[in-house]
Design an enzyme around this catalytic site. Structure first.
Site, PDB file in Angstrom:
ATOM      1  N   LYS A 181      -1.631  -7.505  32.174  1.00  0.00           N
ATOM      2  CA  LYS A 181      -1.361  -7.819  33.589  1.00  0.00           C
ATOM      3  C   LYS A 181      -1.123  -9.327  33.692  1.00  0.00           C
ATOM      4  CE  LYS A 181      -2.582  -8.955  37.422  1.00  0.00           C
ATOM      5  NZ  LYS A 181      -1.868 -10.109  38.045  1.00  0.00           N
ATOM      6  N   GLY A 234      -8.645 -17.027  33.096  1.00  0.00           N
ATOM      7  CA  GLY A 234      -8.397 -17.373  34.491  1.00  0.00           C
ATOM      8  C   GLY A 234      -9.568 -18.142  35.063  1.00  0.00           C
ATOM      9  N   SER A 235      -9.749 -17.991  36.365  1.00  0.00           N
ATOM     10  CA  SER A 235     -10.735 -18.819  37.056  1.00  0.00           C
ATOM     11  C   SER A 235     -12.120 -18.171  37.072  1.00  0.00           C
ATOM     12  CB  SER A 235     -10.261 -19.069  38.491  1.00  0.00           C
ATOM     13  OG  SER A 235     -10.248 -17.839  39.184  1.00  0.00           O
ATOM     14  N   THR A 238     -12.698 -15.276  39.796  1.00  0.00           N
ATOM     15  CA  THR A 238     -12.099 -13.990  39.386  1.00  0.00           C
ATOM     16  C   THR A 238     -12.914 -13.375  38.258  1.00  0.00           C
ATOM     17  OG1 THR A 238      -9.931 -14.874  39.960  1.00  0.00           O
ATOM     18  CG2 THR A 238      -9.954 -12.875  38.651  1.00  0.00           C
ATOM     19  N   ALA A 239     -13.387 -14.202  37.329  1.00  0.00           N
ATOM     20  CA  ALA A 239     -14.190 -13.687  36.208  1.00  0.00           C
ATOM     21  C   ALA A 239     -15.441 -12.974  36.724  1.00  0.00           C
ATOM     22  CB  ALA A 239     -14.582 -14.837  35.286  1.00  0.00           C
ATOM     23  N   GLU A 256     -12.211 -16.334  29.203  1.00  0.00           N
ATOM     24  CA  GLU A 256     -11.805 -17.719  28.917  1.00  0.00           C
ATOM     25  C   GLU A 256     -11.493 -18.371  30.254  1.00  0.00           C
ATOM     26  OE1 GLU A 256      -8.611 -17.421  26.140  1.00  0.00           O
ATOM     27  OE2 GLU A 256      -9.908 -16.693  24.557  1.00  0.00           O
ATOM     28  N   CYS A 289      -6.250 -25.750  31.028  1.00  0.00           N
ATOM     29  CA  CYS A 289      -7.698 -25.496  31.113  1.00  0.00           C
ATOM     30  C   CYS A 289      -8.490 -26.506  30.305  1.00  0.00           C
ATOM     31  CB  CYS A 289      -8.008 -24.088  30.639  1.00  0.00           C
ATOM     32  SG  CYS A 289      -7.484 -23.787  28.946  1.00  0.00           S
ATOM     33  N   GLU A 384     -13.098 -28.073  39.128  1.00  0.00           N
ATOM     34  CA  GLU A 384     -11.793 -28.103  38.469  1.00  0.00           C
ATOM     35  C   GLU A 384     -10.679 -28.197  39.513  1.00  0.00           C
ATOM     36  OE1 GLU A 384     -10.309 -24.372  36.791  1.00  0.00           O
ATOM     37  OE2 GLU A 384      -9.859 -25.452  34.941  1.00  0.00           O
TER      38      GLU A 384
END
Ligand code: NAD
Length: 487
Positions: A181, A234-235, A238-239, A256, A289, A384
């Site tokens: 995705k 991702g962020s 969301t994780a 990650e 990142c 971040e």
């Protein structure tokens, strides 16, 4: 050319999902924009739970045959995919640059060759993947790397094909089938990858690509009981949602995530090198990142460092990422630009000083920014930004440098500039980070473990660590001939 094709600089990209070896359209679409000028690239199939279920079903159906395919044959197909990528480096590069705004010259010379290398590396690693058999009181122990099953791979927009293939290649090498995705802000090269994989002879259903908003299609993928692995880049927010969703089936996760990495510059460092390392952090308009966005400089050289940094940064050319001379391109989306500027303006109100930049330029371009007079507990130091925004703080001694470096909730990477090897050893031993660079930056070997500590991630991928994640390791213990257990 069909109504489901868009073209970027003459390259045709199918806008539909790729499920079970076929193109599948959704009833709804989302609009894909180019960050270069905000132009509309096309309407992309907008996946829902229905397409998610179909893709997982296709991956499940294809799994037994792919898992049963010999290592040599899997490796051969992965190399054929790498060949396909190499043949299309120009096309992939221009499509990626147009879709996510990163530099065309980087895509041509660094990123796309690395995409091909992802497939070659994991194909070769698969062939040498062994675990020494051993003996226990005459019994043989045999450890095997069993494919785990359908794997959902979810990727961000800042390095779309690079990060997708860093997951797709080891997952396929391991014998797993995949549902990829890509991010909704840069979905195009994932569609081209589906074409390349099919041309390379990857059987139908082994790689599936579904597109759409994470908020609409994500849950259906990550909570699916037939999914055996989820790898996400991702962020952090969301994780957390994915981890909660995966918890229903205890699906193993590799995460990650973001970072707020430090660059520690000691007074004994080669100052030219240190300044180069610092300016390099504006790469990809700061959307990296691993970027060392917090520059920590020993007090005695801070003025000199800052002056040289400002001089060097002033030479950077910002503009169209297709232009060979450009150093910094646009940021991905107007929403991202607003987010970046929000961080900067709040920092300025809180007392920060902009040595350079500190403002939006034009279109989707943000001026490279360096902020000083920032407190360790301030938002700009702790959160971040994911844009061309760096902070500079000073330290008096090693202890303070390490305390500042480790003083966020992240732990992705750290860079140390020093001319003293003993200091390097002392300092790196105390840094909390998945990767530490000494007098260099972004040197990444695919056999190295990669990931983050604390909120920067869970688990490691790379080399054998990728197979650890994508495989179910099994130990088979066989008794010697004629052996009887008499208790
Ligand atoms: P994001 O978390 O917003 O989105 C990443 C992906 O997750 C996208 O494909 C998105 O559609 C999907 N997603 C969103 N909601 C979801 C849900 N509920 N369920 C499932 N999937 C969902 O991140 P982003 O803004 O695309 O990327 C930037 C972030 O990625 C930064 O924090 C950056 O540091 C991080 N990043 C980390 C690494 C690394 O290797 N550690 C590499 C690159 C980027």
């Amino acid at each position: 050319m069909t109504e489901h094709t868009l073209t970027v600089a003459g390259v045709a990209v199918d806008t539909r999902h790729w499920i079970g070896g076929e193109r599948v359209a959704s009833t709804d679409t989302f609009t894909d924009l180019s960050p270069i000028d905000g132009s509309v690239l096309g309407a992309i199939s907008r996946g829902t739970a229905m397409e998610a279920a179909a893709a997982v079903a296709a991956a499940k159906a294809a799994f037994p045959a792919w898992a049963g395919t010999s290592r040599a044959e899997r490796a051969r197909i992965l190399h054929a995919i790498a060949d396909g990528v190499e043949k299309r480096i120009e096309e992939l590069s221009i499509v990626e640059t147009t879709d996510n705004g990163a530099l065309l010259r980087s895509h041509r010379r660094g990123v796309m060759p690395r995409v091909a290398h992802n497939f070659r590396f994991f194909a070769d690693w698969l062939l040498k993947l062994e675990h020494e058999d051993f003996e226990t009181r005459g019994h043989s122990n045999h450890v095997s790397w069993d494919p785990a099953g359908p794997s959902v791979l979810i990727t961000p927009w800042n390095a779309p094909l690079m990060l997708a293939t860093w997951k797709v290649a080891p997952a396929l090498a391991a014998g797993n089938t995949v549902v990829l995705k890509p991010a909704e802000w840069s979905p195009l090269t994932a569609s081209l990858l589906a074409d390349i994989a099919a041309e390379a002879g990857l059987p139908a259903g082994v790689l599936n690509v579904v597109q759409g908003y994470g908020s609409e299609i994500g849950d259906a993928l990550t909570s699916h009981p037939d999914v055996r692995r989820i790898s996400f880049t991702g962020s952090v927010p969301t994780a957390k949602r994915i981890a909660a969703s995966a918890a229903a089936n205890l699906t193993p996760l590799s995460l990650e995530l973001g970072g707020k990495s430090p660059l520690l510059v000691f007074a004994d460092a080669d100052l030219d090198l240190a300044v180069d390392l610092a300016v390099e952090q504006y790469d990809n308009a700061g959307q990296v990142c691993l970027a060392a966005t917090r520059i920590l400089v020993e007090e005695s050289i801070a003025d000199e460092f800052t002056r040289r940094f400002a001089d060097r940064a002033a030479q950077l050319k910002q503009g169209d990422p297709r232009d060979e001379a450009t150093d910094i391109g646009p940021n991905i989306h107007l929403r991202q630009l607003e987010k970046i500027d929000g961080f900067v303006q709040r920092a300025l109100v809180a007392g920060a000083r902009a040595v350079i930049g500190g403002h939006h330029k034009n279109g989707q371009y943000y001026a490279p920014t360096l902020l000083t007079d920032v407190a360790q507990d301030s938002e700009i130091v702790q959160e971040e930004v994911f844009g061309p925004v760096l902070t500079l703080q000073t330290f008096r001694d090693e202890d303070e440098a390490i305390r500042l470096a480790n003083g966020t909730r992240f732990g992705l990477a750290a860079t140390v500039a020093t001319g003293d090897p003993e200091r390097a050893e002392r300092v790196t031993a105390q840094l909390v980070a998945g990767t530490v660079w000494v007098n260099c930056f972004f040197v990444r070997d695919l056999q190295a473990p990669f990931g983050g500590s604390r909120h920067s991630g869970v688990g490691r991928e790379g080399g054998t660590w990728s197979f650890d994640f994508y495989c179910d390791l099994k130990n088979t213990v066989t008794a010697p001939k004629g052996w009887k257990d008499h208790g």
